[in-house]
Design an enzyme around this catalytic site. Structure first.
Site, mmCIF file in Angstrom:
data_model
loop_
_atom_site.group_PDB
_atom_site.id
_atom_site.type_symbol
_atom_site.label_atom_id
_atom_site.label_comp_id
_atom_site.label_asym_id
_atom_site.label_seq_id
_atom_site.Cartn_x
_atom_site.Cartn_y
_atom_site.Cartn_z
ATOM 1 N N ASP A 234 93.484 95.682 29.866
ATOM 2 C CA ASP A 234 93.922 95.463 31.255
ATOM 3 C C ASP A 234 93.592 93.992 31.530
ATOM 4 O O ASP A 234 93.446 93.206 30.571
ATOM 5 C CB ASP A 234 93.192 96.426 32.223
ATOM 6 C CG ASP A 234 93.776 96.415 33.638
ATOM 7 O OD1 ASP A 234 94.831 97.018 33.839
ATOM 8 O OD2 ASP A 234 93.200 95.784 34.539
ATOM 9 N N LYS B 163 89.815 105.051 33.602
ATOM 10 C CA LYS B 163 89.823 103.585 33.700
ATOM 11 C C LYS B 163 88.397 103.096 33.540
ATOM 12 O O LYS B 163 87.446 103.834 33.809
ATOM 13 C CB LYS B 163 90.364 103.165 35.072
ATOM 14 C CG LYS B 163 90.836 101.730 35.130
ATOM 15 C CD LYS B 163 92.250 101.557 34.599
ATOM 16 C CE LYS B 163 92.610 100.099 34.443
ATOM 17 N NZ LYS B 163 94.018 99.922 34.047
HETATM 18 P P1 NDP Z 1 95.962 89.438 32.181
HETATM 19 O O1 NDP Z 1 94.513 89.250 32.211
HETATM 20 O O2 NDP Z 1 96.693 89.226 30.917
HETATM 21 O O3 NDP Z 1 96.655 88.524 33.285
HETATM 22 C C1 NDP Z 1 96.325 88.612 34.633
HETATM 23 C C2 NDP Z 1 97.054 87.522 35.380
HETATM 24 O O4 NDP Z 1 96.841 87.695 36.773
HETATM 25 C C3 NDP Z 1 96.529 86.146 35.040
HETATM 26 O O5 NDP Z 1 97.554 85.198 35.212
HETATM 27 C C4 NDP Z 1 95.435 85.948 36.088
HETATM 28 O O6 NDP Z 1 95.142 84.601 36.378
HETATM 29 C C5 NDP Z 1 96.085 86.597 37.287
HETATM 30 N N1 NDP Z 1 95.054 87.109 38.192
HETATM 31 C C6 NDP Z 1 94.058 87.984 37.930
HETATM 32 N N2 NDP Z 1 93.307 88.186 39.010
HETATM 33 C C7 NDP Z 1 93.836 87.414 39.973
HETATM 34 C C8 NDP Z 1 93.499 87.175 41.324
HETATM 35 N N3 NDP Z 1 92.456 87.798 41.888
HETATM 36 N N4 NDP Z 1 94.271 86.323 42.042
HETATM 37 C C9 NDP Z 1 95.314 85.701 41.473
HETATM 38 N N5 NDP Z 1 95.687 85.898 40.178
HETATM 39 C C10 NDP Z 1 94.958 86.731 39.466
HETATM 40 O O7 NDP Z 1 96.212 90.919 32.757
HETATM 41 P P2 NDP Z 1 97.479 91.844 32.592
HETATM 42 O O8 NDP Z 1 98.715 91.031 32.594
HETATM 43 O O9 NDP Z 1 97.216 92.787 31.496
HETATM 44 O O10 NDP Z 1 97.397 92.701 33.945
HETATM 45 C C11 NDP Z 1 98.024 92.276 35.157
HETATM 46 C C12 NDP Z 1 98.181 93.465 36.085
HETATM 47 O O11 NDP Z 1 98.990 94.472 35.446
HETATM 48 C C13 NDP Z 1 96.897 94.183 36.483
HETATM 49 O O12 NDP Z 1 97.028 94.677 37.792
HETATM 50 C C14 NDP Z 1 96.839 95.347 35.510
HETATM 51 O O13 NDP Z 1 96.072 96.421 36.010
HETATM 52 C C15 NDP Z 1 98.311 95.719 35.439
HETATM 53 N N6 NDP Z 1 98.695 96.482 34.261
HETATM 54 C C16 NDP Z 1 98.520 95.993 33.005
HETATM 55 C C17 NDP Z 1 98.930 96.732 31.911
HETATM 56 C C18 NDP Z 1 98.881 96.176 30.530
HETATM 57 O O14 NDP Z 1 99.443 96.817 29.628
HETATM 58 N N7 NDP Z 1 98.266 95.025 30.284
HETATM 59 C C19 NDP Z 1 99.474 98.081 32.071
HETATM 60 C C20 NDP Z 1 99.682 98.482 33.435
HETATM 61 C C21 NDP Z 1 99.264 97.708 34.481
HETATM 62 P P3 NDP Z 1 93.842 83.927 35.687
HETATM 63 O O15 NDP Z 1 94.255 83.660 34.270
HETATM 64 O O16 NDP Z 1 93.616 82.710 36.491
HETATM 65 O O17 NDP Z 1 92.736 84.931 35.808
#
Ligand code: NDP
Length: 444
Positions: free
Chosen positions: A165, A125
């Protein structure tokens, strides 16, 4: 003191100030006790001590210049945790909260998640405390180019293959790949989540969200149930959340709420996903705008309140520790039956306890969100074979993988006498293969 307790105690002493890493290690190691008890040779080989120590940690400076000519310096990380069963594989996270503890917790989780997919990928990671939010495309490009100017020497299609991510989507992967290719003069599958025009795979964008719904669907099916008519709450409105929503809706569920880091929207009529996609994917706006555009929907500042909305299924898809014990209690009181983690470690250890004690079907992240990395591995296979599979083919493989993961974790839990405990099942099923490979490799 048991072997597991000794390793955990030492881990906390050797890695002070890394609370997220301690949390993930505690969750994982405590569930592995039954496996370790069966294999006394593991302790002799210091297998757990080696398992929780990354093979390599790379930390570097990332200088870049903003549109006004001001120079900024961010921190860059890549934790190459475990390559026993394949090249390091795991995403890059760009978010101001990123630090070594967070990258290490994600890397440790990734080892077992990748093993669960059944594909030959190790765990890693990386990321940076850079915040892409509010930056121009040129600034994001300048940052990505600087980041890759250091990272390129540590990665490779057979060594370490990063992906996206939080904060790293198609745009960032494009800039990172462009710089890698320029420095190395190699057009290879060194990153996944690439655009379709330069070696990406169909379904990669949708994979984590779709996979989350596929595994939940299988858990429902085993209980004679389905998504049809269910009320679903999804946190986040990024990549994982959007495609979980899309698939859940296509199976007949009503998704009533989503959020971003500022607040949540509640739409009792069911989320209009086209509006969310336009705000988030096209314009990179705020979820607040949803309530301004869709009548009947409301916006509430702050995130935690989302868990007070009654639902049958909760899919946390934003970030770590977004559900604490208090939120878990409210979800249970309001009748939640299934919680499946799209984000990594979104539930605290105490929240997991609440779900498990209340008989909620709880699918932990390393199983439930493995669809993303699994499809990344399918992208790697297509890259090295110079092939391009159709959407239908990749989607079918993804569904197959998720259904298999469900049955593997279910079986492992049963085999070890913890029926229905998918935290145990996922950790054990993922660990067994990695442990076997590590033992085969000798003391390395
Ligand atoms: P994105 O950046 O596309 O989206 C993240 C979302 O979560 C946004 O809506 C963001 O809001 C919100 N967010 C982030 N940090 C916070 C916080 N501290 N408090 C509240 N909301 C928050 O990321 P992903 O969708 O890719 O990833 C989301 C999760 O899924 C993570 O935990 C990641 O590790 C996990 N994941 C992702 C994979 C992938 O293929 N993308 C694979 C496996 C796991 P804002 O826009 O306001 O920041």
């Amino acid at each position: 003191m048991s072997y597991v307790e000794k390793v955990l105690k030492n881990l906390k002493k050797q890695n002070p100030g890394e609370p997220e890493f301690h949390q993930a290690a505690t969750e994982i190691l405590t569930t592995l006790a039954p496996v370790v008890d069966k294999h006394p040779e593991y302790e002799k080989a210091a297998l757990l001590e080696r398992f929780v120590e990354p093979e390599r940690v790379i930390m570097f400076r990332v200088p870049w210049t903003d549109d006004k000519g001001k120079v900024h310096v961010n921190k860059g990380y890549r934790v190459q945790f475990n390559s026993a069963i394949g090249p390091y594989k795991g995403g890059l996270r760009f978010h101001p909260s990123v630090n070594l503890s967070i990258i290490k917790f994600l890397g440790l989780e990734q080892i077992l998640k990748n093993s669960l997919t059944g594909l030959p990928i190790g765990g890693g990671k990386g990321g940076s405390d850079f915040d892409p939010k509010g930056k121009s495309d040129r600034e994001v490009m300048a940052f990505c180019q600087s980041f890759m100017t250091e990272l390129y020497r540590h990665i490779g299609a057979d060594t370490d293959v990063p992906a996206g991510d939080i904060g790293v989507g198609g745009r960032e992967i494009g800039y990172l790949f462009g710089q890698y290719k320029r420095i190395r003069d190699e057009h290879v599958g060194v990153l996944t989540g690439r655009g379709l025009s330069y070696g990406g795979s169909l379904v990669r964008t949708e994979a984590t969200g779709y996979g989350l719904v596929y595994i939940t669907e299988e858990a429902l099916k085993q209980r004679g149930d389905s998504f049809k008519g269910k009320t679903v709450v999804i946190s986040g409105s990024g990549n994982v959340a959007i495609y979980a929503c899309e698939k859940a809706q296509s199976l007949g569920a009503k998704v009533v709420a989503m959020y971003d880091s500022n607040g949540y929207v509640y739409d009792p009529a069911g989320i209009n996903l086209a509006v969310v996609k336009d705000i988030k994917e096209v314009r990179r706006g705020r979820i607040k705008e949803y309530a301004e555009k869709v009548s009947g929907a409301t916006y509430t500042e702050g995130c935690k309140g989302i868990w007070t909305i009654p639902c049958d299924i909760a899919l946390p898809c934003a970030t770590q520790n977004e559900i604490d014990a208090a939120s878990a209690e409210i979800l249970v009181k309001n009748g939640v039956k299934y919680v499946a983690e799209g984000a990594n470690m979104p539930s605290t250890l105490q929240a997991i306890e609440v779900f498990q004690k209340s008989g909620v079907v709880f699918l932990p992240a390393k199983a439930a969100n493995a669809g993303g990395v699994a499809t990344s591995a399918l992208e790697m296979a297509q890259s090295s074979g110079r092939m391009f599979w159709s959407f239908k083919e990749v989607d079918a493989k993804l569904k197959d993988i998720m259904v298999n993961i469900y049955h593997n974790i279910d079986k492992a839990a049963k085999d070890y006498g913890y029926e229905g405990n998918y935290v145990m099942g996922a950790n054990i099923a993922g660990f067994v293969k990695v442990a076997e490979a590590m033992m085969a490799h000798g003391i390395v």
